[in-house]
Design a protein around this motif. Sequence first.
Motif, PDB file in Angstrom:
ATOM      1  N   TYR A 143      40.094 -27.211 -16.422  1.00 39.10           N
ATOM      2  CA  TYR A 143      41.316 -26.528 -16.000  1.00 39.10           C
ATOM      3  C   TYR A 143      41.206 -25.913 -14.606  1.00 39.10           C
ATOM      4  O   TYR A 143      42.099 -25.196 -14.178  1.00 39.10           O
ATOM      5  CB  TYR A 143      41.683 -25.453 -17.026  1.00 39.10           C
ATOM      6  N   LYS A 144      40.123 -26.223 -13.920  1.00 40.90           N
ATOM      7  CA  LYS A 144      39.933 -25.702 -12.572  1.00 40.90           C
ATOM      8  C   LYS A 144      40.516 -26.663 -11.526  1.00 40.90           C
ATOM      9  O   LYS A 144      40.590 -27.875 -11.758  1.00 40.90           O
ATOM     10  CB  LYS A 144      38.439 -25.474 -12.284  1.00 40.90           C
ATOM     11  N   PRO A 145      40.917 -26.143 -10.355  1.00 44.14           N
ATOM     12  CA  PRO A 145      41.437 -27.009  -9.294  1.00 44.14           C
ATOM     13  C   PRO A 145      40.386 -28.016  -8.834  1.00 44.14           C
ATOM     14  O   PRO A 145      39.184 -27.753  -8.907  1.00 44.14           O
ATOM     15  CB  PRO A 145      41.782 -26.021  -8.163  1.00 44.14           C
ATOM     16  N   GLN A 146      40.848 -29.161  -8.352  1.00 45.51           N
ATOM     17  CA  GLN A 146      39.931 -30.199  -7.886  1.00 45.51           C
ATOM     18  C   GLN A 146      39.012 -29.693  -6.782  1.00 45.51           C
ATOM     19  O   GLN A 146      37.833 -30.049  -6.724  1.00 45.51           O
ATOM     20  CB  GLN A 146      40.727 -31.415  -7.390  1.00 45.51           C
ATOM     21  N   SER A 147      39.542 -28.829  -5.920  1.00 48.62           N
ATOM     22  CA  SER A 147      38.725 -28.292  -4.811  1.00 48.62           C
ATOM     23  C   SER A 147      37.565 -27.459  -5.342  1.00 48.62           C
ATOM     24  O   SER A 147      36.449 -27.511  -4.811  1.00 48.62           O
ATOM     25  CB  SER A 147      39.592 -27.439  -3.885  1.00 48.62           C
ATOM     26  N   PHE A 148      37.816 -26.699  -6.409  1.00 45.65           N
ATOM     27  CA  PHE A 148      36.761 -25.893  -7.030  1.00 45.65           C
ATOM     28  C   PHE A 148      35.684 -26.806  -7.608  1.00 45.65           C
ATOM     29  O   PHE A 148      34.483 -26.576  -7.431  1.00 45.65           O
ATOM     30  CB  PHE A 148      37.355 -25.025  -8.135  1.00 45.65           C
TER      31      PHE A 148
END
Length: 253
Positions: A143-148
């Motif tokens: 559920y984390k952003p792709q950048s993270f």
Amino acid sequence: MVQSLARGIEILSIIQEKGSTTAVEIATELDVDKSTVSRLISTLMQYDMISIDPISKKYRLGFRLLYLSEGVKRNFNIAMLARPYLYKICDETKESVHLAVMGNKKMYIADQVRSQREYNLSAQIGMIEAWHCSSVGKCVLAYKPQSFIENLFSDYDFEKYTTHTIDNFQDLEMELKKIKEQGYAIDDEERTLGVRCMAVPIFNYGGNVSYCIGISAPKEQITEKTKKQYISCMKKYARQISNELGYGLYHKV
């Protein structure tokens, strides 16, 4: 970043790891002058963060840290909020249940409720879980952003624990997509042979995921039938925790 503050925190970490140590050993570890370490130690001692052993003359952690740790416990609302639900899940599944939280880009076991089974698997509070092969790590990561995710795995060691462990970023990306679609994560003997783990996400008011609920059990106890039952139970109570965190006020549940 304030360098002196960062070094002070590093000193506390070094002492915690070693139990007790000298200024010379700390200076060597930090690769700085002993005089610099002595000044920082002096400040930390004024605030009772560090004390000195009267016999060995080595530095050890001070009692002030106990006071601060109690403050963390008092204010760690997610643990207090989730605990009654962990008991409910344990009661309905008869399995050990744990709460995992993300902090400083690591996944920690924050709380657990052990089952009464003769043979139960329970997590250790404070334990760090691997991102790539633990159900709780993958659950939050999905559920984390792709950048993270890309930043986290830019220099990541895909340690191979068993033949089932995901050992590359491409396979992990596919797994994370699947987790988000189905709403739960599975560790099927990826970390330890003979052990299966499952995790479901907890959403905060903004729809972000930094917490999750997990179950660990011998693989014989998590069959296709029990897996469906456990996931249904975990999701039910995870939704209730999410709602208490304000998720239901802004999102459809």
